[in-house]
Structures are given as C-alpha cells and as structure tokens.
Design a protein around this motif. Structure first.
Motif, PDB file in Angstrom:
ATOM      1  N   SER A   1       0.815  -1.213   0.000  1.00  0.00           N
ATOM      2  CA  SER A   1       0.000   0.000   0.000  1.00  0.00           C
ATOM      3  C   SER A   1       0.848   1.262   0.000  1.00  0.00           C
ATOM      4  CB  SER A   1      -0.937   0.002   1.215  1.00  0.00           C
ATOM      5  OG  SER A   1      -0.196  -0.090   2.425  1.00  0.00           O
ATOM      6  N   GLU A   2       2.128   1.134   0.335  1.00  0.00           N
ATOM      7  CA  GLU A   2       3.037   2.276   0.277  1.00  0.00           C
ATOM      8  C   GLU A   2       4.389   1.828  -0.250  1.00  0.00           C
ATOM      9  OE1 GLU A   2       4.865   3.842   3.839  1.00  0.00           O
ATOM     10  OE2 GLU A   2       3.938   2.258   5.043  1.00  0.00           O
ATOM     11  N   LYS A   3       5.117   2.783  -0.791  1.00  0.00           N
ATOM     12  CA  LYS A   3       6.455   2.478  -1.304  1.00  0.00           C
ATOM     13  C   LYS A   3       7.483   2.842  -0.241  1.00  0.00           C
ATOM     14  CE  LYS A   3       9.763   3.489  -4.980  1.00  0.00           C
ATOM     15  NZ  LYS A   3      10.056   4.283  -6.199  1.00  0.00           N
ATOM     16  N   PHE A   4       8.094   1.853   0.344  1.00  0.00           N
ATOM     17  CA  PHE A   4       9.065   2.052   1.426  1.00  0.00           C
ATOM     18  C   PHE A   4      10.465   1.583   1.013  1.00  0.00           C
ATOM     19  CE2 PHE A   4       6.863  -1.999   1.911  1.00  0.00           C
ATOM     20  CZ  PHE A   4       7.916  -2.892   1.892  1.00  0.00           C
ATOM     21  N   TYR A   5      10.620   1.090  -0.199  1.00  0.00           N
ATOM     22  CA  TYR A   5      11.839   0.410  -0.633  1.00  0.00           C
ATOM     23  C   TYR A   5      12.605   1.253  -1.654  1.00  0.00           C
ATOM     24  CZ  TYR A   5       7.986  -0.785  -3.758  1.00  0.00           C
ATOM     25  OH  TYR A   5       6.863  -0.719  -4.553  1.00  0.00           O
ATOM     26  N   HIS A   6      13.855   0.878  -1.866  1.00  0.00           N
ATOM     27  CA  HIS A   6      14.705   1.550  -2.843  1.00  0.00           C
ATOM     28  C   HIS A   6      14.412   1.027  -4.253  1.00  0.00           C
ATOM     29  CE1 HIS A   6      17.020   3.432   0.335  1.00  0.00           C
ATOM     30  NE2 HIS A   6      17.127   2.249   0.934  1.00  0.00           N
ATOM     31  N   THR A   7      14.964   1.691  -5.235  1.00  0.00           N
ATOM     32  CA  THR A   7      14.788   1.243  -6.617  1.00  0.00           C
ATOM     33  C   THR A   7      15.268  -0.195  -6.765  1.00  0.00           C
ATOM     34  OG1 THR A   7      15.209   3.523  -7.340  1.00  0.00           O
ATOM     35  CG2 THR A   7      15.234   1.813  -9.031  1.00  0.00           C
ATOM     36  N   ALA A   8      16.341  -0.513  -6.075  1.00  0.00           N
ATOM     37  CA  ALA A   8      16.848  -1.886  -6.066  1.00  0.00           C
ATOM     38  C   ALA A   8      17.556  -2.138  -4.740  1.00  0.00           C
ATOM     39  CB  ALA A   8      17.809  -2.127  -7.222  1.00  0.00           C
ATOM     40  N   THR A   9      17.506  -3.371  -4.293  1.00  0.00           N
ATOM     41  CA  THR A   9      18.251  -3.784  -3.106  1.00  0.00           C
ATOM     42  C   THR A   9      18.930  -5.104  -3.412  1.00  0.00           C
ATOM     43  OG1 THR A   9      16.675  -2.716  -1.599  1.00  0.00           O
ATOM     44  CG2 THR A   9      18.141  -4.394  -0.674  1.00  0.00           C
ATOM     45  N   SER A  10      20.240  -5.069  -3.477  1.00  0.00           N
ATOM     46  CA  SER A  10      21.012  -6.254  -3.831  1.00  0.00           C
ATOM     47  C   SER A  10      21.553  -6.938  -2.583  1.00  0.00           C
ATOM     48  CB  SER A  10      22.170  -5.868  -4.759  1.00  0.00           C
ATOM     49  OG  SER A  10      23.033  -4.932  -4.114  1.00  0.00           O
ATOM     50  N   PHE A  11      21.998  -8.174  -2.762  1.00  0.00           N
ATOM     51  CA  PHE A  11      22.545  -8.976  -1.671  1.00  0.00           C
ATOM     52  C   PHE A  11      23.918  -9.488  -2.078  1.00  0.00           C
ATOM     53  CE2 PHE A  11      18.090  -8.825  -1.053  1.00  0.00           C
ATOM     54  CZ  PHE A  11      17.822  -9.048   0.290  1.00  0.00           C
ATOM     55  N   ASN A  12      24.832  -9.502  -1.148  1.00  0.00           N
ATOM     56  CA  ASN A  12      26.152 -10.061  -1.408  1.00  0.00           C
ATOM     57  C   ASN A  12      26.071 -11.585  -1.337  1.00  0.00           C
ATOM     58  OD1 ASN A  12      27.340  -7.572  -1.708  1.00  0.00           O
ATOM     59  ND2 ASN A  12      28.075  -7.443   0.390  1.00  0.00           N
ATOM     60  N   ILE A  13      26.303 -12.238  -2.454  1.00  0.00           N
ATOM     61  CA  ILE A  13      26.302 -13.692  -2.521  1.00  0.00           C
ATOM     62  C   ILE A  13      27.751 -14.162  -2.628  1.00  0.00           C
ATOM     63  CG2 ILE A  13      25.473 -15.715  -3.749  1.00  0.00           C
ATOM     64  CD1 ILE A  13      23.267 -13.950  -2.494  1.00  0.00           C
ATOM     65  N   THR A  14      28.176 -15.011  -1.687  1.00  0.00           N
ATOM     66  CA  THR A  14      29.556 -15.484  -1.672  1.00  0.00           C
ATOM     67  C   THR A  14      29.594 -17.008  -1.701  1.00  0.00           C
ATOM     68  OG1 THR A  14      30.170 -13.550  -0.347  1.00  0.00           O
ATOM     69  CG2 THR A  14      31.757 -15.361  -0.452  1.00  0.00           C
ATOM     70  N   PRO A  15      30.341 -17.582  -2.655  1.00  0.00           N
ATOM     71  CA  PRO A  15      30.977 -16.900  -3.779  1.00  0.00           C
ATOM     72  C   PRO A  15      29.935 -16.427  -4.789  1.00  0.00           C
ATOM     73  CG  PRO A  15      31.166 -19.257  -4.068  1.00  0.00           C
ATOM     74  CD  PRO A  15      30.557 -19.047  -2.714  1.00  0.00           C
ATOM     75  N   GLU A  16      30.273 -15.451  -5.603  1.00  0.00           N
ATOM     76  CA  GLU A  16      29.303 -14.885  -6.526  1.00  0.00           C
ATOM     77  C   GLU A  16      28.875 -15.887  -7.595  1.00  0.00           C
ATOM     78  OE1 GLU A  16      30.805 -11.488  -8.516  1.00  0.00           O
ATOM     79  OE2 GLU A  16      32.501 -12.525  -9.455  1.00  0.00           O
ATOM     80  N   THR A  17      29.645 -16.941  -7.776  1.00  0.00           N
ATOM     81  CA  THR A  17      29.264 -17.976  -8.737  1.00  0.00           C
ATOM     82  C   THR A  17      28.060 -18.778  -8.269  1.00  0.00           C
ATOM     83  OG1 THR A  17      30.931 -19.421  -7.736  1.00  0.00           O
ATOM     84  CG2 THR A  17      31.568 -18.228  -9.730  1.00  0.00           C
ATOM     85  N   ASP A  18      27.674 -18.616  -6.994  1.00  0.00           N
ATOM     86  CA  ASP A  18      26.515 -19.338  -6.462  1.00  0.00           C
ATOM     87  C   ASP A  18      25.197 -18.800  -6.997  1.00  0.00           C
ATOM     88  OD1 ASP A  18      27.949 -21.154  -5.047  1.00  0.00           O
ATOM     89  OD2 ASP A  18      27.534 -20.325  -3.063  1.00  0.00           O
TER      90      ASP A  18
END
Length: 386
Positions: free
Chosen positions: A239-256
């Motif tokens: 019902s409301e916009k509370f978030y950023h345009t994008a929210t990324s996550f650090n995946i380790t290792p990035e190949t996962d």
C-alpha cells in the motif's frame, strides 16, 4: 572471461555488443540454393527468432512446442497489476536499436517504449550481514514501459510464424543417422532435413531428448557439466512504497547466484507499488523450498528486517514464478560465470544436420539474455543456409 566481465568491458569502452553487426549482415531475400525443410524445437526467443528468419528467407519450416503456449521464459501476466508483469525475461541489457535489428526489416517501423535508470534520483540498497548500505543506482539496463519482451515478440515476430507452430508436442528423440532426420514426439514422428534445437539446457541435461547417434563427446561434456542456475521470481504489492529502486545482496561466492529486490513498477503509469524479487542459483533455494503462507511470511520477514517492519504492515498481495516447476523449462538459466569456451561448444552444430539456437547456445561472447538468444538464432540460420 565471464559473461558479466565481457558486458562490463563493452560498457567501459563505449562499444556495442558484437551481435549487432551480425543482424545487419543478413539479406532477408537471399534464399540461395537452400530448398530443405527445417524443424525447430521450442518457441522461446531463440526458436521464434529462427522461425522468423527462415520465413524471411522463404525456407520451409515447422516449430514443435511442448507446452500449450509460446514464449518460454519470456512469460508475462496482465492479471496482477494494471501493467504487464514479466515473469521471466524483464530487462533490456543492450541498446534499444536491437529491436529493429531483430525485426531485420527496414520497411517495418518498430516502436518499443523503455526507460533507463537515473543515477541522480534512483538509489540502490545493499544488504550484507544485517546492514543496509545505500548508494546511487548506476545501471545501464532498461525497463520496458507498459510492455515486455514477450509483447515485442508477440507483435513483431510471432505473426509470421504462428501458423507453423505445433503445440503440446513433446520431442522425445532425434535420429540424424540417415539422410533425413526423424524426430519422434508424443504426437508421432516428423521428418526434416535440418533440425534446430532451441530448448532450455536443463532439458538436454536431464536427457529428455535422446540423440541417434549420440552427440559428440565434447558437446555432451559441455551440456552435462554446464552450471544451470535455479530460477525464482516473486511480485509483492504494498500500500506504500518504502523500498529503494533496487536492493542487492552479497552472494559469496558470486558464482553461487544472484538475489535482488527491485521496484517492478518503475517507470510505469500506475499508482500500484509492486516490488519484484529476482533470484537465481543457490539463493533461490530458500524460496523454491517454500510455498503458500510460509513463502509469503518468509519474504515479508526478510523485507521487515531490511526496511524497519514496513513490509508486513503494508502488504496487499503477492504472486510467484518458480521456474524449476515449469515442466518444459525446469530451471532458471545458464550461469553468468560459465566458461565462454564451454558456451561456444554448446552453440556448435553437429554433422551439418543438428543446430542449436537460444540463450545458452551462442558463440561464447554473450549468452542467456533475450537479445543473445536472438543473435544465436541469426548465427544458426546463417550457418544453415550458407
């Protein structure tokens, strides 16, 4: 060099991805001496593009599709919001001129509305170890406005091939040992002089289609050893916009794999606040393993932690797309970090009879994306009719 590294270098140097020149090299009226019949297997971006190009050449073809609809991972829905929601392919990862290049007809005006992100306004959060860091969003990808990749193909590519598609026809085997190729399906046998395989790589890995004779050893090794990521998307209205345009996550290792929440309503003429979740690889397993209220609550709890308990309080509805559950797709897509030489082997033809087109079957310079699948089809058709 990985796919992501290659695309990044192109962006730094300010050059176009190399497929663009290949499109302009085609003479759509040049049939040459080719007079054989071609069977295409699959109606994703690669299969539809291959059929479209064969039609421009005036070559006889037929497309066999296992499901009841076309589009593959370009699937979208118009039921969730007042704008189309892409359940699969969503962003444009190259220049907008690619639309005209895919259509390959100067007499046809192509109009597709897209919008890029604004680094002066848009923000990207990064969630790592319980901490949210916010920066300006710098992203060269573009969002479709009131449209999707599916809609582009539906308007410009499908009309010329729709009468050639045979639905609900599951291909079981391809025998290319004789002068003509025998394609055995759930609905009987088909014969052709050439076959273009344009099915998800997971279908080949699982042995759903057998080949006689067996594919060459290097081809089989590339198929069986390639990393295909799991795939999951969700869309949640608030019902409301509370978030950023994008929210990324650090995946380790990035190949996962990858994981990203993003504003799915971005650029749309809408008052609905729709947040998208895109995740592939191991991070997707947290969502694929859940369903119903458990899945909804898992997503809301995660968002509450990131955004100070604002998610649950403003939740309206949600929907999910689990690509692992799609019987004729079975997964997300080929890893961005795959070895380019293996990708090139995946794209190589066999015995001048069996060809491959689609996101994982390229020259190794780019793969997976819709425009890469279309270029793969271009290269395949060029090789086939040479």
């Amino acid at each position: 060099m990985t796919r992501k590294e290659f695309i990044k270098i192109c962006g730094i140097l300010g050059v176009s991805l190399p497929f663009q020149a290949a499109f302009s090299a085609c003479n759509k009226d040049d049939k040459g001496s080719f007079s054989e019949k071609v069977i295409i297997i699959g109606t994703g971006a690669g299969g539809l593009s291959a059929g479209y190009l064969l039609n421009q050449h005036g070559i006889e073809f037929e497309i066999l599709e296992a499901s009841a609809t076309y589009g593959g991972r370009m699937k979208r829905t118009t039921d969730f919001a007042d704008f189309p929601i892409p359940l699969g392919a969503e962003w444009l990862h190259t220049k907008t001129s690619v639309f005209q290049e895919i259509v390959n007809d100067d007499a046809q005006t192509v109009e597709v509305n897209t919008v890029g992100y604004d680094s002066q306004v848009d923000t990207e959060g990064n969630w790592d170890n319980g901490q949210l860091t916010v920066n300006e969003l710098v992203d060269s990808d573009r969002k479709f406005i009131d449209s999707t990749w599916f809609d582009f193909f539906d308007e410009y590519i499908v009309p010329s091939v729709t009468q050639k598609i045979v639905y609900n026809t599951i291909v079981q085997s391809i025998d290319y040992s004789g002068e003509q190729i025998m394609v055995k399906t759930s609905n009987g046998e088909y014969t052709a002089d050439k076959v273009i395989v344009s099915v998800p790589l997971k279908i080949l890995q699982d042995g759903d289609i057998s080949f006689t004779p067996s594919l060459p050893e290097d081809k089989s090794a590339a198929i069986n050893s390639a990393t295909v990521w799991e795939g999951f998307k969700a869309f949640i209205e608030f019902s409301e916009k509370f978030y950023h345009t994008a929210t990324s996550f650090n995946i380790t290792p990035e190949t996962d794999g990858q994981k990203l929440y993003y504003d799915a309503s971005y650029g749309q003429d809408t008052s609905q606040n729709v947040l998208g979740l895109f995740t592939v690889g191991k991070p997707a397993l947290d969502y694929i393993s859940r369903s119903g209220d458990e899945l909804r609550d898992f997503i809301l709890k995660e968002l509450d932690e990131i955004y100070d308990n604002k998610a649950t309080a403003s939740y309206v509805k949600h929907m999910v797309q689990n690509w692992n559950d799609e019987p004729f797709i079975k997964a997300g897509y080929l890893s961005d970090h795959e070895d380019w030489r293996k990708v090139r082997t995946l794209g190589e033809s066999v015995a001048d009879k069996v060809y491959f087109a689609g996101g994982p079957y390229t020259d190794g310079e780019d793969w997976v994306s819709v425009h890469a699948a279309a270029q793969s089809a271009r290269s395949t058709v060029d090789e086939l009719v040479k």
